[in-house]
Design a protein around this motif. Structure first.
Motif, short mmCIF file in Angstrom:
data_model
loop_
_atom_site.label_atom_id
_atom_site.label_comp_id
_atom_site.label_asym_id
_atom_site.label_seq_id
_atom_site.Cartn_x
_atom_site.Cartn_y
_atom_site.Cartn_z
N ALA A 290 47.23 34.82 62.50
CA ALA A 290 47.25 35.30 61.11
C ALA A 290 48.45 36.22 60.93
CB ALA A 290 45.96 36.03 60.78
N ASP A 291 49.06 36.18 59.75
CA ASP A 291 50.22 37.03 59.48
C ASP A 291 49.82 38.50 59.40
OD1 ASP A 291 51.97 34.89 59.45
OD2 ASP A 291 51.66 34.53 57.31
N ALA A 292 48.70 38.77 58.77
CA ALA A 292 48.26 40.16 58.57
C ALA A 292 46.97 40.40 59.37
CB ALA A 292 48.03 40.44 57.10
N LEU A 293 46.98 41.48 60.11
CA LEU A 293 45.80 41.86 60.89
C LEU A 293 45.33 43.24 60.45
CD1 LEU A 293 47.02 40.75 64.42
CD2 LEU A 293 45.32 39.59 63.02
N ASP A 294 44.08 43.35 60.08
CA ASP A 294 43.52 44.63 59.68
C ASP A 294 42.82 45.23 60.90
OD1 ASP A 294 42.11 46.79 58.66
OD2 ASP A 294 41.70 45.80 56.75
N ALA A 295 43.54 46.10 61.61
CA ALA A 295 43.01 46.67 62.84
C ALA A 295 41.73 47.47 62.59
CB ALA A 295 44.06 47.56 63.52
N LEU A 296 41.69 48.20 61.47
CA LEU A 296 40.52 49.02 61.17
C LEU A 296 39.30 48.14 60.90
CD1 LEU A 296 39.44 51.87 60.84
CD2 LEU A 296 40.19 51.83 58.45
N ASP A 297 39.51 47.01 60.26
CA ASP A 297 38.41 46.09 59.98
C ASP A 297 37.85 45.54 61.29
OD1 ASP A 297 36.78 44.50 58.13
OD2 ASP A 297 37.92 42.80 58.91
N ILE A 298 38.75 45.22 62.22
CA ILE A 298 38.31 44.73 63.54
C ILE A 298 37.54 45.83 64.27
CG2 ILE A 298 39.14 44.01 65.81
CD1 ILE A 298 41.49 42.62 64.31
N LEU A 299 38.00 47.05 64.16
CA LEU A 299 37.32 48.18 64.79
C LEU A 299 35.92 48.36 64.23
CD1 LEU A 299 37.50 50.74 66.62
CD2 LEU A 299 38.39 51.95 64.63
N LYS A 300 35.79 48.30 62.92
CA LYS A 300 34.47 48.47 62.29
C LYS A 300 33.48 47.42 62.76
CE LYS A 300 36.20 50.56 57.98
NZ LYS A 300 36.41 50.33 56.53
N GLY A 301 34.00 46.25 63.15
CA GLY A 301 33.13 45.18 63.62
C GLY A 301 32.31 45.60 64.82
N HIS A 302 32.84 46.47 65.65
CA HIS A 302 32.08 46.94 66.82
C HIS A 302 30.83 47.68 66.38
CE1 HIS A 302 30.80 49.08 70.38
NE2 HIS A 302 30.94 50.22 69.72
N TYR A 303 30.96 48.58 65.42
CA TYR A 303 29.83 49.40 65.00
C TYR A 303 28.82 48.58 64.22
CZ TYR A 303 32.87 53.10 66.59
OH TYR A 303 33.68 53.88 67.38
N GLU A 304 29.29 47.63 63.44
CA GLU A 304 28.37 46.76 62.70
C GLU A 304 27.56 45.90 63.67
OE1 GLU A 304 31.08 44.69 60.23
OE2 GLU A 304 31.43 46.41 58.89
N TYR A 305 28.20 45.43 64.73
CA TYR A 305 27.51 44.63 65.73
C TYR A 305 26.49 45.49 66.48
CZ TYR A 305 26.69 42.14 70.12
OH TYR A 305 26.09 41.54 71.20
N SER A 306 26.86 46.73 66.77
CA SER A 306 25.95 47.62 67.49
C SER A 306 24.70 47.90 66.67
CB SER A 306 26.67 48.94 67.82
OG SER A 306 27.75 48.71 68.70
N VAL A 307 24.87 48.11 65.35
CA VAL A 307 23.73 48.35 64.48
C VAL A 307 22.84 47.12 64.43
CG1 VAL A 307 23.03 48.77 62.10
CG2 VAL A 307 24.87 50.13 63.11
#
Length: 315
Positions: A290-307
């Motif tokens: 992908a041309d654009a990567l949202d690093a913060l969005d990827i980071l948030k995925g960890h916490y959403e998965y944990s919940v």
């Protein structure tokens, strides 16, 4: 190895206090309400710490990239998007209850030569030995300072205090009745077990390993940041860059080669196929789809998965 002109010299600001568990949340939440807090005399009351600790709290919050100086002329600070997302009033882990948040803090402190405290960056990225004594690393840092282009250079005492603070940040303190309980509080970074002290020689050992508490999403966030800093227009990065170059995830996290490969293989899943790892034809590389990567969005995925996982386990 980076030259002295590529590393910003930062050897003070922490007032010899390692980072404390509650400080990042306090810094973000209070600057959300009052940007000028750190420049006010009553900050010690609002933050509930002494004057020197107020300066230390500000130092660590800035160096972790969770608040930023919004107006240098007024001393106003505001939370960064990362600071608000993790430590804000609606933050995902403001009190650092998730072990992966400690890895995130470590990454923020040690990965960028332009913003990281010098000792932190140097030891995790430029030091070639797997162990060191305090005098050895002080000597290395003084030689770095000597060749730096800046006129304002720290003296030996400043560097020694900085190295001592670094060690206390990563190695749990030994019981000492001569210091107050508050002064003996350990930094969250001690939980990573990246450093240990050899009992007989007192040398500091840098550990490499496979770290169960380092989640794939935190690693992916680090890959995205490293990519943006070093080769923002490249579609691929070689495995050796990700694993061993200064400022890379493999180097900052002190991963074994096998552990780095395992985390790279998880990139496809935790980034929604936006990044992948290819080891075919004998050429190991990371590929950006992908041309654009949202690093913060990827980071948030960890916490959403944990919940989600905690909710599933509770059912």
């Amino acid at each position: 190895m980076l030259g002295a002109d590529a590393i910003q010299l930062v050897f003070s600001g922490h007032e010899s206090f390692p980072l404390r568990f509650s400080w990042l949340a306090k810094a973000v939440r209070e600057t959300e309400k009052d940007a000028g807090l750190f420049n006010r005399p009553d900050a010690i009351v609002t933050l509930g710490v002494g004057k020197n600790m107020v300066r230390s709290m500000r130092h660590w919050a800035v160096r972790c990239g969770i608040i930023i100086d919004a107006d240098k002329s007024k001393g106003h600070y505001r939370p960064t998007p990362l600071g608000s997302a993790i430590f804000g009033s609606e933050g995902l882990d403001p009190y650092i209850e998730d072990p992966s948040t400690v890895w995130l803090i470590h990454w923020q402190l040690c990965s960028d030569p332009k913003t990281s405290p010098t000792t932190w960056y140097w030891i995790f990225n430029e030091l070639r030995d797997s162990s060191f004594s305090l005098s050895e690393v002080v000597g290395d840092l003084l030689r770095l300072v000597e060749h730096a282009p800046t006129k304002k250079k720290p003296n030996r005492g400043t560097v020694e205090r900085d190295v001592a603070c670094f060690v206390r940040s990563y190695i749990a303190s030994e019981p000492d009745r001569r210091v107050s309980q508050e002064e003996s509080y350990d930094s969250p970074l001690t939980e990573l077990s990246l450093l240990r002290r050899e009992p007989e020689t007192r040398r500091i050992i840098l550990e490499r390993g496979s770290w169960p508490t380092l989640s794939p999403n935190i690693f992916a966030y680090a890959v995205c940041q490293y990519w943006e800093r070093t080769a923002p227009h490249a579609k691929t990065l070689a495995f050796e860059q990700i694993a061993y170059q200064p400022g890379s995830p493999g180097q900052v996290f002190k991963l074994t080669e096998n552990a780095c490969v395992e985390l790279l293989e998880a990139l496809h899943g935790c980034t929604g196929a936006r990044i992948g790892f290819d080891s075919t034809s004998g050429m190991r590389q990371v590929i950006r789809h992908a041309d654009a990567l949202d690093a913060l969005d990827i980071l948030k995925g960890h916490y959403e998965y944990s919940v989600d996982r905690e909710y599933s386990n509770a059912k």
